[in-house]
Design a protein around this motif. Sequence first.
Motif, PDB file in Angstrom:
ATOM      1  N   ALA A   1     -43.014 -65.427  41.921  1.00  0.00           N
ATOM      2  CA  ALA A   1     -41.970 -65.564  40.913  1.00  0.00           C
ATOM      3  C   ALA A   1     -42.870 -66.621  39.817  1.00  0.00           C
ATOM      4  O   ALA A   1     -42.770 -67.647  40.180  1.00  0.00           O
ATOM      5  CB  ALA A   1     -40.717 -66.395  41.520  1.00  0.00           C
TER       6      ALA A   1
ATOM      7  N   ASP B   1     -44.649 -56.571  38.058  1.00  0.00           N
ATOM      8  CA  ASP B   1     -43.623 -56.325  37.376  1.00  0.00           C
ATOM      9  C   ASP B   1     -43.562 -56.839  36.263  1.00  0.00           C
ATOM     10  O   ASP B   1     -42.870 -56.399  35.095  1.00  0.00           O
ATOM     11  CB  ASP B   1     -42.437 -56.872  38.254  1.00  0.00           C
ATOM     12  CG  ASP B   1     -42.422 -56.263  39.725  1.00  0.00           C
ATOM     13  OD1 ASP B   1     -42.709 -54.811  39.782  1.00  0.00           O
ATOM     14  OD2 ASP B   1     -41.801 -56.842  40.744  1.00  0.00           O
TER      15      ASP B   1
ATOM     16  N   ASP C   1     -35.659 -56.092  46.576  1.00  0.00           N
ATOM     17  CA  ASP C   1     -34.876 -57.452  46.192  1.00  0.00           C
ATOM     18  C   ASP C   1     -35.622 -58.380  46.613  1.00  0.00           C
ATOM     19  O   ASP C   1     -35.301 -59.559  46.751  1.00  0.00           O
ATOM     20  CB  ASP C   1     -33.369 -57.353  46.889  1.00  0.00           C
ATOM     21  CG  ASP C   1     -32.582 -56.300  46.385  1.00  0.00           C
ATOM     22  OD1 ASP C   1     -32.698 -55.703  45.214  1.00  0.00           O
ATOM     23  OD2 ASP C   1     -31.693 -55.540  47.155  1.00  0.00           O
ATOM     24  N   ASN C   2     -36.561 -58.300  47.151  1.00  0.00           N
ATOM     25  CA  ASN C   2     -37.350 -59.242  47.842  1.00  0.00           C
ATOM     26  C   ASN C   2     -38.466 -59.882  46.692  1.00  0.00           C
ATOM     27  O   ASN C   2     -39.582 -59.208  46.304  1.00  0.00           O
ATOM     28  CB  ASN C   2     -38.280 -58.676  49.018  1.00  0.00           C
ATOM     29  CG  ASN C   2     -39.040 -60.011  49.644  1.00  0.00           C
ATOM     30  OD1 ASN C   2     -38.678 -61.125  49.419  1.00  0.00           O
ATOM     31  ND2 ASN C   2     -39.940 -59.834  50.501  1.00  0.00           N
ATOM     32  N   VAL C   3     -38.261 -61.042  46.123  1.00  0.00           N
ATOM     33  CA  VAL C   3     -39.175 -61.686  45.059  1.00  0.00           C
ATOM     34  C   VAL C   3     -40.290 -62.424  46.102  1.00  0.00           C
ATOM     35  O   VAL C   3     -40.195 -63.223  46.469  1.00  0.00           O
ATOM     36  CB  VAL C   3     -38.510 -62.453  44.269  1.00  0.00           C
ATOM     37  CG1 VAL C   3     -39.515 -63.190  43.391  1.00  0.00           C
ATOM     38  CG2 VAL C   3     -37.204 -62.075  43.450  1.00  0.00           C
ATOM     39  N   VAL C   4     -41.551 -61.509  45.831  1.00  0.00           N
ATOM     40  CA  VAL C   4     -42.610 -62.149  46.454  1.00  0.00           C
ATOM     41  C   VAL C   4     -43.387 -62.956  45.615  1.00  0.00           C
ATOM     42  O   VAL C   4     -44.077 -64.163  46.025  1.00  0.00           O
ATOM     43  CB  VAL C   4     -43.533 -60.986  46.965  1.00  0.00           C
ATOM     44  CG1 VAL C   4     -44.898 -61.690  47.730  1.00  0.00           C
ATOM     45  CG2 VAL C   4     -42.818 -59.879  47.790  1.00  0.00           C
TER      46      VAL C   4
ATOM     47  N   ARG D   1     -45.326 -61.957  38.121  1.00  0.00           N
ATOM     48  CA  ARG D   1     -43.964 -61.676  38.900  1.00  0.00           C
ATOM     49  C   ARG D   1     -44.082 -60.399  39.671  1.00  0.00           C
ATOM     50  O   ARG D   1     -44.623 -59.568  39.219  1.00  0.00           O
ATOM     51  CB  ARG D   1     -42.829 -61.359  38.004  1.00  0.00           C
ATOM     52  CG  ARG D   1     -42.355 -62.803  37.424  1.00  0.00           C
ATOM     53  CD  ARG D   1     -40.848 -62.756  36.558  1.00  0.00           C
ATOM     54  NE  ARG D   1     -40.529 -63.939  35.888  1.00  0.00           N
ATOM     55  CZ  ARG D   1     -39.856 -64.825  36.386  1.00  0.00           C
ATOM     56  NH1 ARG D   1     -39.294 -64.420  37.615  1.00  0.00           N
ATOM     57  NH2 ARG D   1     -39.515 -65.759  35.898  1.00  0.00           N
ATOM     58  N   LYS D   2     -43.662 -60.362  40.990  1.00  0.00           N
ATOM     59  CA  LYS D   2     -44.099 -59.155  41.912  1.00  0.00           C
ATOM     60  C   LYS D   2     -42.744 -59.090  42.738  1.00  0.00           C
ATOM     61  O   LYS D   2     -42.548 -60.219  43.557  1.00  0.00           O
ATOM     62  CB  LYS D   2     -45.183 -59.276  42.647  1.00  0.00           C
ATOM     63  CG  LYS D   2     -45.493 -57.892  43.366  1.00  0.00           C
ATOM     64  CD  LYS D   2     -45.203 -56.661  42.872  1.00  0.00           C
ATOM     65  CE  LYS D   2     -45.556 -55.497  43.796  1.00  0.00           C
ATOM     66  NZ  LYS D   2     -45.418 -53.943  43.277  1.00  0.00           N
ATOM     67  N   SER D   3     -41.920 -58.105  42.795  1.00  0.00           N
ATOM     68  CA  SER D   3     -40.773 -57.952  43.814  1.00  0.00           C
ATOM     69  C   SER D   3     -41.234 -56.662  44.585  1.00  0.00           C
ATOM     70  O   SER D   3     -41.757 -55.525  44.005  1.00  0.00           O
ATOM     71  CB  SER D   3     -39.577 -57.995  43.033  1.00  0.00           C
ATOM     72  OG  SER D   3     -39.415 -58.929  42.647  1.00  0.00           O
TER      73      SER D   3
ATOM     74  N   GLY E   1     -43.340 -67.898  46.859  1.00  0.00           N
ATOM     75  CA  GLY E   1     -43.837 -67.033  45.928  1.00  0.00           C
ATOM     76  C   GLY E   1     -44.259 -67.884  44.485  1.00  0.00           C
ATOM     77  O   GLY E   1     -44.303 -67.391  43.353  1.00  0.00           O
TER      78      GLY E   1
END
Length: 251
Positions: free
Chosen positions: A18, A54, A13-16, A8-10, A222
């Motif tokens: 998932a 993340d 607030d932008n989840v790139v 996971r990487k954001s 994502g």
Amino acid sequence: MIEIRGLRKSFRDNVVLADVSLSVEAGSVTCLIGPSGSGKTTLLRCVNRLETIDAGILLVDGQLVGAERRRGRLVEARPGAIARSRTQTGMVFQRFNLFPHRTALENVMEGPVHVLRRPRGEVQAEAERLLERVGLAHKTDAYPQELSGGQQQRIAIARALAMQPKLLLFDEPTSALDPELVGEVLAVMKDLAAEGMTMLVVTHELGFAREAADQVVFMDGGVVVESGTPESVIGDPQQDRTRAFLSRVLA
């Protein structure tokens, strides 16, 4: 060679990315395809630890990337450990990123001499062989501004190979090139694939993916929507999102 689990990487607030999971076998070529903004380049940068993650697990050749275990817990790796792990992975960027004040030969020698601290004479001989390998033995003394985009990208590939990496990452290596120069870069990449170099390639070149890839991964929003052989993903996609993307690109 690469094992990704629940990545996971954001960015705020932008989840790139998932919950991305993906495996890349040693000696294979995996092509990441998908629309712009789907997370492909961010995934590549996480593998090379140019971005922190993340959550999730990321291993290259069995070793954790960007993390280490202490007292049974995963914690952020020390900067020295991250730098050492990065030397095992070569990366080729869209915009070449050559040093403009150094010749082709000096660009290829830079990493082994200044990062790996190897003897200059030994490195120079290897750099000359690498330039010959990518068809640019006659350009050793040329500066980047004297070269075409295709030539600069081939030097960038030689520079990545000079570090003797276990893995090569390519971030849309032909997107900044004029159409007539794309073929010379793809030819070098096909040769590397034939020699068994493990490669993870973000690309819009579906012809290259069909011909050279062992695995094609379609990403959107994502997540990994679909993965498999080129024949299955490009030739007979099962997911509506994959079919819609390919219909636009192939049209």
